[in-house]
Write an enzyme that holds these catalytic residues in place. Sequence first.
Site, PDB file in Angstrom:
ATOM      1  N   ASP A  64       0.800  -1.234   0.000  1.00 27.70           N
ATOM      2  CA  ASP A  64       0.000   0.000   0.000  1.00 27.70           C
ATOM      3  C   ASP A  64       0.831   1.281   0.000  1.00 27.70           C
ATOM      4  O   ASP A  64       0.330   2.350  -0.341  1.00 27.70           O
ATOM      5  CB  ASP A  64      -0.950   0.009   1.211  1.00 27.70           C
ATOM      6  CG  ASP A  64      -0.211  -0.144   2.540  1.00 27.70           C
ATOM      7  OD1 ASP A  64       1.027  -0.276   2.533  1.00 27.70           O
ATOM      8  OD2 ASP A  64      -0.872  -0.135   3.602  1.00 27.70           O
ATOM      9  N   HIS A  65       2.103   1.198   0.369  1.00 30.65           N
ATOM     10  CA  HIS A  65       2.909   2.420   0.491  1.00 30.65           C
ATOM     11  C   HIS A  65       3.649   2.768  -0.795  1.00 30.65           C
ATOM     12  O   HIS A  65       3.564   3.872  -1.305  1.00 30.65           O
ATOM     13  CB  HIS A  65       3.956   2.251   1.600  1.00 30.65           C
ATOM     14  CG  HIS A  65       3.432   2.444   2.990  1.00 30.65           C
ATOM     15  ND1 HIS A  65       2.511   1.611   3.562  1.00 30.65           N
ATOM     16  CD2 HIS A  65       3.733   3.367   3.932  1.00 30.65           C
ATOM     17  CE1 HIS A  65       2.257   2.027   4.798  1.00 30.65           C
ATOM     18  NE2 HIS A  65       2.987   3.094   5.045  1.00 30.65           N
ATOM     19  N   ASP A 119       4.066  -0.960  11.474  1.00 33.15           N
ATOM     20  CA  ASP A 119       3.607   0.367  11.085  1.00 33.15           C
ATOM     21  C   ASP A 119       3.022   1.011  12.329  1.00 33.15           C
ATOM     22  O   ASP A 119       2.278   0.365  13.074  1.00 33.15           O
ATOM     23  CB  ASP A 119       2.543   0.261   9.987  1.00 33.15           C
ATOM     24  CG  ASP A 119       2.245   1.618   9.390  1.00 33.15           C
ATOM     25  OD1 ASP A 119       2.707   1.890   8.264  1.00 33.15           O
ATOM     26  OD2 ASP A 119       1.576   2.437  10.056  1.00 33.15           O
ATOM     27  N   ARG A 379      -0.388  13.008   9.912  1.00 28.82           N
ATOM     28  CA  ARG A 379       0.937  13.599  10.166  1.00 28.82           C
ATOM     29  C   ARG A 379       1.165  14.783   9.241  1.00 28.82           C
ATOM     30  O   ARG A 379       0.867  14.692   8.047  1.00 28.82           O
ATOM     31  CB  ARG A 379       2.042  12.565   9.920  1.00 28.82           C
ATOM     32  CG  ARG A 379       2.023  11.504  10.967  1.00 28.82           C
ATOM     33  CD  ARG A 379       3.189  10.554  10.893  1.00 28.82           C
ATOM     34  NE  ARG A 379       3.087   9.710  12.070  1.00 28.82           N
ATOM     35  CZ  ARG A 379       3.400   8.424  12.107  1.00 28.82           C
ATOM     36  NH1 ARG A 379       3.895   7.832  11.038  1.00 28.82           N
ATOM     37  NH2 ARG A 379       3.257   7.747  13.214  1.00 28.82           N
ATOM     38  N   SER A 547       6.787   7.582  12.578  1.00 29.59           N
ATOM     39  CA  SER A 547       6.821   6.291  11.881  1.00 29.59           C
ATOM     40  C   SER A 547       7.643   5.245  12.622  1.00 29.59           C
ATOM     41  O   SER A 547       8.642   5.552  13.265  1.00 29.59           O
ATOM     42  CB  SER A 547       7.396   6.507  10.491  1.00 29.59           C
ATOM     43  OG  SER A 547       7.925   5.308   9.984  1.00 29.59           O
ATOM     44  N   ARG A 549       9.432   3.115  11.118  1.00 33.36           N
ATOM     45  CA  ARG A 549      10.456   2.633  10.178  1.00 33.36           C
ATOM     46  C   ARG A 549      11.776   2.300  10.874  1.00 33.36           C
ATOM     47  O   ARG A 549      12.442   3.164  11.426  1.00 33.36           O
ATOM     48  CB  ARG A 549      10.652   3.649   9.044  1.00 33.36           C
ATOM     49  CG  ARG A 549      11.046   5.031   9.476  1.00 33.36           C
ATOM     50  CD  ARG A 549      10.960   6.032   8.320  1.00 33.36           C
ATOM     51  NE  ARG A 549       9.564   6.327   7.995  1.00 33.36           N
ATOM     52  CZ  ARG A 549       9.133   7.433   7.402  1.00 33.36           C
ATOM     53  NH1 ARG A 549       9.996   8.343   7.021  1.00 33.36           N
ATOM     54  NH2 ARG A 549       7.847   7.626   7.162  1.00 33.36           N
TER      55      ARG A 549
END
Length: 657
Positions: A64-65, A119, A379, A547, A549
Site C-alpha cells: 500500500d505504500h 507500522d 501527520r 513512523s 520505520r
Amino acid sequence: MGQTLVYRILSGHLVDGKLTAGGQIGIRIDQTLTQDATGTTAFLLYESMGAGTVKTDLSVSYIDHNMAGFGPENHNDHLYLQTIAAKCGLYHSRAGNGICHQVHLERFARPGATLLGSDSHTPTAGGIGMLAIGAGGLDVAVAMAGGPFYLRCPKVLGVKLTGELNQWVAAKDVILKLLSILTTKGNVGWAVEYFGEGAKRLSVPQRATITNMGAELGVTTSIFAGDEQTRKFLAVRKREQDHRPLAADADAEYDRVIEVNLSELEPMAACPSSPDNVKAIREIAGLKTGQVIIGSCTNSSFADLMMAAKVLKGRRVNNMVEFAIAPGSRDVLNMLAQNGALADMIAAGARILESACGPCIGQGLSPADGLVSLRTFNRNFSGRSGTAGDKVYLVSPETAVASALTGQITDPRDLPKLFPLKYPKVELPDEFIINDNMIERPLSEEKAAEVEVLRGPTIVVPEPPPALPQKLTGRVLIKCGDKITTDHIMPAGTFLKLRSNVPEYAKVVFHCFNEEDGPTFAQRALELKQKAIAGVIVAGESYGQGSSREHAALCPMYLGVRVVITKSIERIHKANLINFCIVPIEFAQPADYDKVECGDELGIDNLLEAIKGSDTVRIVKADGSFEFVGRLELSDRDREILLAAGLLNYTRKKTNE
Ligand code: MIC
Ligand code: SF4
C-alpha cells in the site's frame, strides 16, 4: 479492584513477566501485519532466522505504500513480498486492495485478540477492541516466528467520553482535542482506553480514526470496547462470528482519567507542522487553501467519503483548489462506485487516487510552494508532503470538503449558511460489497514448498550489526533539537523506493539537515567508520517520534552510528535502536545537552560493563574538559540484545540454546 480492558487482554496473552506498570512483559501475538515499505526488511530478516511457516493465527502482508512504480524497485518489492508470503503461509493483500489498517479493520481484526504491525498506525484496529501495537519490522518478524513481543507494561489512561458529537463535528476533532491536551511528547509508556456513553455512540470507523492517531500521542496503543457497534460493523462485513463483547470491569481503576464532552467539541485543525499544533477552525477560518485531500488510514472510510460525496453532489470544488480523494480500501471504492457517490465526486472535480497511502507518505500531490494544503491525514511533519517548507493542516473530512468548496479554511458548521444543504446523515448499509479476490490466502504446505521466491536485484539483504566495543571512541555527528521524527532521520517521499537497499537508502540519513555545499551526514559518518570511530547522535526531547520505520536505526547503524544520546526517546524507535545494536542513552541531567556540541569527541571506557549491569554510564569529552552521566533505561532483555549485537543474533542464540 476491577481490570481495565487493556490489562484484561494483556493478561490473557501474557507469557513472560508480571502485569505491573513499567515492568517488562512478553505477550503472545495472535495476528501480525506488515506493509511493503517496512515489509521487505522484515521478511529478509525473517528469512535469515530460518523460521519457515508463520506461527501466528494469521499474518497479512500488505502492499500500500510504495506504489508509484518509478523504476523497477517497487515492483521488485511487491513480487518478493507476494512470493515470500506464499512460501511462509501468509495472507497477501495485493497493490490496489487498500491501505493496510483500513483493510485489516474490515477483513481481519477482531475484539480481544493481539495484533503487532510494522507500522505505527497499527492501533487503528483498537477501534474494534483489538490490542494492536506498532513495532519495528524485526520485532514483527520475531512474532511471526512465534516469539513473544516484549514491551513495557503500560499505564492506562482512561478517556471518558460523554455527550454526543454535534453535526459537522467529527471523530478527527476528538483526537485533535486530545492532542491539544496531551501533545506528542511525554506519553511513552501509556495506553489509552476510551469508555463512557459518548464512546458507545461512536461507530467503529469513527473509533478507528481516534485510535489511529493515538500514534501521534506516542502511546503504546489505544482501544475501545467490543460492543453493539462492533457487532454491527462485523455483521455488515459478514464476520459476525468474530465478534466478542468485551469491556473493562465497571470498577476498573485507571492511572489517570480525562473526561471529554463530545457535545462541547468543535471542528479543529492541526496546524503546520506538528499534529499537536491544534487550533479551532474558527481561529484560522478564511485562510486561502489551494489543495484538499481526503484519504489516508485515518479518514478514508465509507462513511467519511459518503459524507463528502453528499456535500459535493451537484456542486463543483473551488477552481483554485486541487481536490483529491483516496478511498481506504477497494471495498470502499467499490461501494462508492456502485452507489453513484463516486460519480458525484468526479462530477464535482475530484481527482481519484488509488486506494493506498499515496500523498500521505509523499508519493505524489506535493503542494505548490507556499500553498496551504488541507488533508484528513494524521501527520504534517515539515516536508513530509514532498515540498520543503510545506503548510499542511490536518482536518476532518467535514472541514476538508467545506474548504474545498469555498477555497478557504471553512468551518463546516457554516456550510448550510453558504449553500442550500443540510447535514448529510450517512447510514451504514446493511451489507457491504466484499471482494477478496485481491487477497491471496495462505497455501497448503505442499503448494508453498513449490513457490519460487522472487528477489529482484534492487533487494539487498541488510548487514548485521557488529558487536559493541568495551571502550568506545566516538564523535558527535549531529546535534538536533526536540521532536525529531523518524521522517527527519529517514525521509520517505522520492526516497521511499530505496527501503529494500540499505547501502543506497543510508545515503540520505538526516537528508533534511544536510547543507547544500558540505559533505552529507552519510559521508561524514562513513569517513569516521573507516577510521573505526563510532558515530554519535545527540538530540533533545522525544527523539524518534512518528513512523515505526526501523531504517531510522538500520541505516545509521550501517553508517557506523553506535550511540544516540537524547533528553528523551520514543518507544518504537528506542526498540529499533536496541534491535540494531545502537545504544540509547538519556542525559541524566538534561542541562548537559547544552554542553555537548557537534564534532565533540566522546569516550566511554566501560560500555559493555555498563550495559551489563548499570543504570548509568560515564561519558567523557576526549579533551578532558567535561564529563557527564548518561542514563541507561534498559530492561534485562534489552541489555542481552545489545550484548548479543542485536535482536537477530540474540534470537539465533536463544534458538540454539
Ligand atoms: C508513516 O505513516 O509514516 C508510515 C509510512 O506508514 C510508517 C511506516 C513506514 O515508514 O514505512 C509508520 O507509520 O510506521
Ligand atoms: Fe499509510 Fe499514511 Fe497511514 Fe502511514 S499514516 S499507513 S503512510 S496512510
